[in-house]
Enzyme design. Structure first.
Site, mmCIF file in Angstrom:
data_model
loop_
_atom_site.group_PDB
_atom_site.id
_atom_site.type_symbol
_atom_site.label_atom_id
_atom_site.label_comp_id
_atom_site.label_asym_id
_atom_site.label_seq_id
_atom_site.Cartn_x
_atom_site.Cartn_y
_atom_site.Cartn_z
ATOM 1 N N PHE A 1 7.526 -1.788 4.281
ATOM 2 C CA PHE A 1 7.875 -0.745 3.796
ATOM 3 C C PHE A 1 8.603 0.055 5.850
ATOM 4 C CE2 PHE A 1 4.323 -0.375 1.399
ATOM 5 C CZ PHE A 1 4.980 0.195 0.006
ATOM 6 N N GLU B 1 -10.793 -3.696 -3.692
ATOM 7 C CA GLU B 1 -10.324 -3.585 -4.720
ATOM 8 C C GLU B 1 -10.564 -4.869 -5.715
ATOM 9 O OE1 GLU B 1 -7.069 -0.348 -3.372
ATOM 10 O OE2 GLU B 1 -6.714 -2.373 -2.408
#
Lengths: 446, 446
Positions: A17, A178
């Site tokens: 990113f 998660e």
């Protein structure tokens, strides 16, 4: 006659990113930008766990870096691993796959190498407890998850079967939470009625966390909500525990009172910590920059290194104001560094304002219809949190051609629990031994 | 009181087209069916090349076998590799991943193990010229294809660069032709304007074939059309050549006149031949069945082995009337064997009619908008062939949840040339050597 000025050479190490946003900020600058990355793709890391758990394909979370930057005509991508920086000669030393050295000269350097999994000095755990940072990691975990149920199905020893049906996760941050939710969903929904000898829904998921709460970074309210959701899902949480050993059959943890407990489990996944890759230490050595305990590099308020105004460090590997290792921090710091270089090329004299992170919130998906989202003082959980999670991810996947595909995959898994990307690779095992001797009627002819 | 009859135990070795269709034919039979496969998924092999070339994801061509058979309540799947058959004890010997032995007793055995890549006695070629039979093969080829362009981009030696931009395919059957078309399309369309140092469109694709024509099985008319299309695409065909050596930098071939030529190429892919896996030889040894040169097992007209009415061999590994190794033959022979077992369980006395293959045609995709299709006397090529190819594959993908996804991926690649699954895995390279010594200002603190 045209004015041929040699463009400023900007080298960006890392195509995550931070690196991507730095390159994008330089799009219209009179610069020759080179992005060096060990992998040829830009990875949408926040969804890596969905690739590991069989919801999304590699192509839905990883785009070729040069495809993403195709229209940035001043950007060049190099598949190589940066190994060192020489700030005097202004050269990045790198290696092509295979090991041949490359030298990449720069006028401005932006370091955006990210962090890798850390085992806190116990790298021997890695063989038994893989981390999840790369596509290879995710595909390896996909194989381990689904193969564990297959192995349980063919196990004849009940103890071995129990071990295959026990999944241990080390680390109670977003990735650990998660994954815990994913494994319980796979066991209870995705694999429902597929096995004959085992009941996949009996699979145990153990979540080990050193602190007193999972998702502690989301604050006590959301952490409580997340813990309750996980408990309802059937995840067994072991808070305040430290892992003291991992092997092929399980792990050993120590609690706050120093008591050791052994947990048999054939699948152990590690999401507990991060450390800087070797290039960070090399950069620190070369520039005199200081590193924090995890190896992050301390930067000035404008993200440069002290005494090296031509070197900027961004993203997870940057140490500044204890900013967390979030995608959003990486994007904003990368874009800031890219803009700063552009302004410097354009000859702006004014000293840039210090980098300031604007908290756009953070989110963690727990299971179908359940997520926690924190945006400033707004705390969302349950179904509302899940809707917010969905909107955030749709917004951030913008520009990815795979957004449509991801939405389709989410719709399928949400509606039916079935996952479209369950196929796992399986390298050929070593050649089988000679078959057992027995009565062999006659020899074949050909 | 219920009548508890022990159901007949039917063991199917292999979960490809033949094994899957055999299991399906036994759906309503009073039988306990066990499918043994080395992989946990059923692979749609005819589209494997599209996974290798980045059009489709693994999940679009491979479905978990037990997912496909979920509603077949009498079917059990075992992840194991069959290593031997004992026809006296009526037991299949198998190995779980990791090597532990399993014994699977049967009353009826259906062998559907398929064929694997053959190097005609030169297994040492495999390291440099991978075949394409499994998902792992396809992902490995995907990495080789896309990484070759990346390596060409960073090559400084022009000769090395040329070698990275040369792709050699051994074998002019459908797989070789399909791969040749894919590589030319990737080079000319998919990667268009992404590289700076190289022109990807300059990539050379060499196709080597031992006979006088590519796609010879489609007859001279379609073979000619295919050859013309390939030439227009820029594929260089070398017919009537035999490969005599393969190494990391290229291959050596001999033509009909015995002249040897060396072709430098860093990517060599092998689709030239097939051979039976070791279990076929074990079965032949144990039953006295004969094998053809490639190891296929000769069967009676009803697909049983002579003297072993309880053992049936189906699909690619079956040798009968020189039937080709097509998916359609595997489906029909598998279904025939499953039905025959069902009839036998149901106590039908009438001897079954011999197996008869109904030729539903064959198809090979060459490039966007171009395919050849042969259905009996109907020969289609060009755009008509491509439309027929599309309809055939849509029909055969029925029942696959991913049909919709595949159509979407085809639409994208057809309209824009871009591929959604270009991300390739890349296992971590060995640790980099110590960085070169140089002026190092000061030591970091932490």
């Amino acid at each position: 006659m045209e004015d041929h000025v040699t463009p400023r050479r900007v080298v960006i190490i890392g195509g995550g990113f931070a690196g991507l946003f730095a390159a994008r900020a330089l799009r219209h600058a009179p610069a020759a930008v080179t992005v060096i990355d060990r992998r040829a793709h830009h990875l949408f890391q926040p969804l890596l766990y969905q690739c590991a758990s069989g919801i999304l394909s590699e192509g839905q979370i990883a785009q070729p870096l040069r495809g993403v930057l195709r229209r940035h005509h001043n950007v060049d991508c190099l598949l190589a691993e940066a190994t060192d920086v020489d700030p005097q000669a202004k050269v990045v030393h790198a290696q092509r796959p295979g090991g041949e050295p490359l030298e990449v000269p720069y006028d401005d350097l932006i370091v955006a190498v990210g962090m890798r999994q850390s085992y806190f000095g116990h790298d021997e755990y890695a063989a038994h407890a893989p981390g999840m940072k790369t596509l290879d990691d995710a595909l390896g975990i996909r194989r381990r998850l689904y193969q564990a149920f297959e192995m349980a199905e063919t196990a004849t020893d009940p103890e071995e079967r129990r071990q295959w049906l026990t999944f241990a996760l080390v680390g109670g941050g977003p990735t650990g939470v998660e994954l815990a939710g994913q494994i319980r969903e796979i066991a209870g929904h995705t694999l429902d009625r597929e096995f004959r000898a085992i009941d996949s829904a009996q699979a145990r998921v153990l979540l080990f966390e050193g602190s007193d709460a999972v998702l502690g970074a989301f604050g006590p309210h959301l952490a409580d909500r997340a813990a309750r959701t996980l408990r309802n899902l059937g995840v067994e949480m072991h808070l305040g525990t430290m892992v003291t050993g991992v092997d092929a059959d399980g792990l050993t943890v120590k609690d706050r009172n120093g008591a050791s407990t052994r947990f048999p489990a054939r699948t152990v996944l590690w999401t507990a910590g991060v450390e800087a890759p070797p290039i960070a230490a090399a950069l620190a050595r070369a520039t005199g920059a200081s590193q924090d305990r995890a190896g992050r590099i301390a930067v000035e308020p404008d993200l440069t290194l002290a005494g090296h105004p031509d070197i900027r460090v961004t993203g997870d590997v940057m140490s500044l104001d204890r900013l967390p290792g979030l995608a959003e921090v990486a994007m904003q710091s990368g874009a800031y560094a890219g803009r700063a270089v552009r302004h410097s090329i354009e000859g702006r004299k004014r000293k840039p304002k210090p980098f300031k992170y604007v908290d756009l919130g953070s989110a963690a998906y727990i299971c179908r219809g359940r997520a926690v989202v924190k945006v400033g003082r707004i705390h969302l959980s349950g179904r509302t949190g899940w809707l917010a999670w969905l909107l955030i991810h749709l917004a951030f996947l913008t520009g990815f051609r795979s957004r449509f595909g991801a939405v389709l995959s989410w719709a399928v898994v949400f509606a039916s629990g079935s996952r479209r990307e369950r196929a796992f690779t399986m390298p050929d095992p070593p050649a089988p031994p000679v078959p057992p001797a027995g009565p062999k009627p006659s020899a074949p002819s050909s």
